[in-house]
Write a protein that holds these residues in place. Structure first.
Motif, PDB file in Angstrom:
ATOM      1  N   HIS A   1      56.046  20.869 116.941  1.00  0.00           N
ATOM      2  CA  HIS A   1      54.587  21.804 117.188  1.00  0.00           C
ATOM      3  C   HIS A   1      53.476  21.257 116.685  1.00  0.00           C
TER       4      HIS A   1
ATOM      5  N   ASN B   1      50.925  18.200 115.493  1.00  0.00           N
ATOM      6  CA  ASN B   1      49.121  19.201 115.254  1.00  0.00           C
ATOM      7  C   ASN B   1      48.787  18.437 113.516  1.00  0.00           C
TER       8      ASN B   1
ATOM      9  N   LYS C   1      52.424  32.241 121.700  1.00  0.00           N
ATOM     10  CA  LYS C   1      51.958  31.574 122.178  1.00  0.00           C
ATOM     11  C   LYS C   1      50.781  31.964 120.658  1.00  0.00           C
ATOM     12  N   ASP C   2      49.840  33.024 120.321  1.00  0.00           N
ATOM     13  CA  ASP C   2      49.517  33.117 119.181  1.00  0.00           C
ATOM     14  C   ASP C   2      49.833  32.511 117.433  1.00  0.00           C
TER      15      ASP C   2
ATOM     16  N   SER D   1      48.951  28.082 118.528  1.00  0.00           N
ATOM     17  CA  SER D   1      47.513  28.638 118.532  1.00  0.00           C
ATOM     18  C   SER D   1      46.498  28.483 117.289  1.00  0.00           C
ATOM     19  N   GLN D   2      46.969  28.060 116.235  1.00  0.00           N
ATOM     20  CA  GLN D   2      46.488  28.701 114.526  1.00  0.00           C
ATOM     21  C   GLN D   2      47.334  27.650 113.716  1.00  0.00           C
TER      22      GLN D   2
END
Length: 271
Positions: free
Chosen positions: A34, A38, A4-5, A8-9
């Motif tokens: 993903h 982005n 998850k970390d 998210s970056q």
């Protein structure tokens, strides 16, 4: 949780280690998807032998990709130049599928040098796949030093499990075990932390039938337990409840005779 970390970056250079029991390519493609959504431009390099569904997967992900079969006559410098030529800005992610054919033709030191040169000359991140069953533990440990994030996929309790280690820029190292699943559209879902519960069993909580079998009688019946509770141990003096005077302790001290030595200690000095 590491999965998850890292989602998210911005992309983190990551190596995904798989095995024959569980392929890591679905997780590899889901991370690529993903980052592509982005705004990152993916430069996908395929070194494993082509798969029948490869074209369909790339069409679904809408990625620009290159297939390269590594042979003994190829120079590692040309491989490194192909990575660098495709990475010209910080919005590019280099995806390598996989490092195993490269590691079978060149040493892990040469591959590490090529990856370091790529990260020195550009600001891109690298996501690579490696097959853990093909290489020895020293090669896999060397890859952990090259990539700050290491993910190893396996099966546990009938589900996909990812064991991750992330070495951050500050020097802090975090690790976690997480369940995950991949949809048909290469979406990473159902990421949950895996905690292995092993409750300790206290001896008092064991049933009587759990006592190991023996030729001796190990348990007591009710009459024997009552008789044992009435036994007065030799170092305990039972107080007489009918006595009106409370019991008091005593200190008994016997003076010993002085230990005098009749011999003169200075007799040999002739004083």
């Amino acid at each position: 949780m590491i999965l998850k970390d890292i989602l998210s970056q911005p992309p983190v250079s990551t190596v995904i280690q798989d095995s024959c029991s569980l392929k890591g390519r679905p997780l590899f493609l889901s991370l690529i998807r993903h980052y592509s959504e982005n705004g990152y431009s993916i430069r996908y390099f395929k070194y494993d032998s082509p798969l029948s569904s490869e074209t369909t997967e790339m069409e679904q992900l809408k990625l620009s990709w290159k297939t390269s079969i590594v042979d003994g006559n190829q120079d590692l410098m040309s491989v490194e130049n192909s990575w660098t030529s495709e990475a010209r800005n910080d919005q590019v992610l280099v995806a390598i599928d996989s490092l195993s054919p490269l590691l079978l033709n060149w040493t892990v030191g040469a591959i590490a040098s090529a990856l370091r040169n790529l990260q020195k000359t550009t600001t891109v991140s690298v996501i690579a796949l490696v097959h853990g069953d093909v290489h020895d533990k020293h090669t896999l440990q060397a890859l952990n030093y090259i990539f700050p994030c290491h993910l190893a996929v396996r099966r546990a309790q009938g589900r996909n499990l990812c064991s991750g280690t992330w070495r951050k820029a500050s020097g802090k190292i975090t690790d976690s075990d997480e369940y995950y699943s991949i949809t048909d559209k290469w979406e990473l879902k159902d990421v949950k932390e895996f905690i292995e519960n092993q409750p300790a069993v206290m001896p008092d909580s064991l049933p009587k039938n759990a006592v190991p079998k023996s030729t001796f009688k190990l348990d007591l019946n009710a009459r024997e337990e009552q008789a044992r509770s009435q036994v007065v141990l030799p170092y305990i003096k039972k107080h007489n409840e009918s006595s009106s005077e409370p019991s008091r302790g005593k200190i008994i001290y016997e003076v010993e005779a002085p230990d005098w030595d009749d011999e003169d200690p200075d007799d040999d000095l002739e004083i």
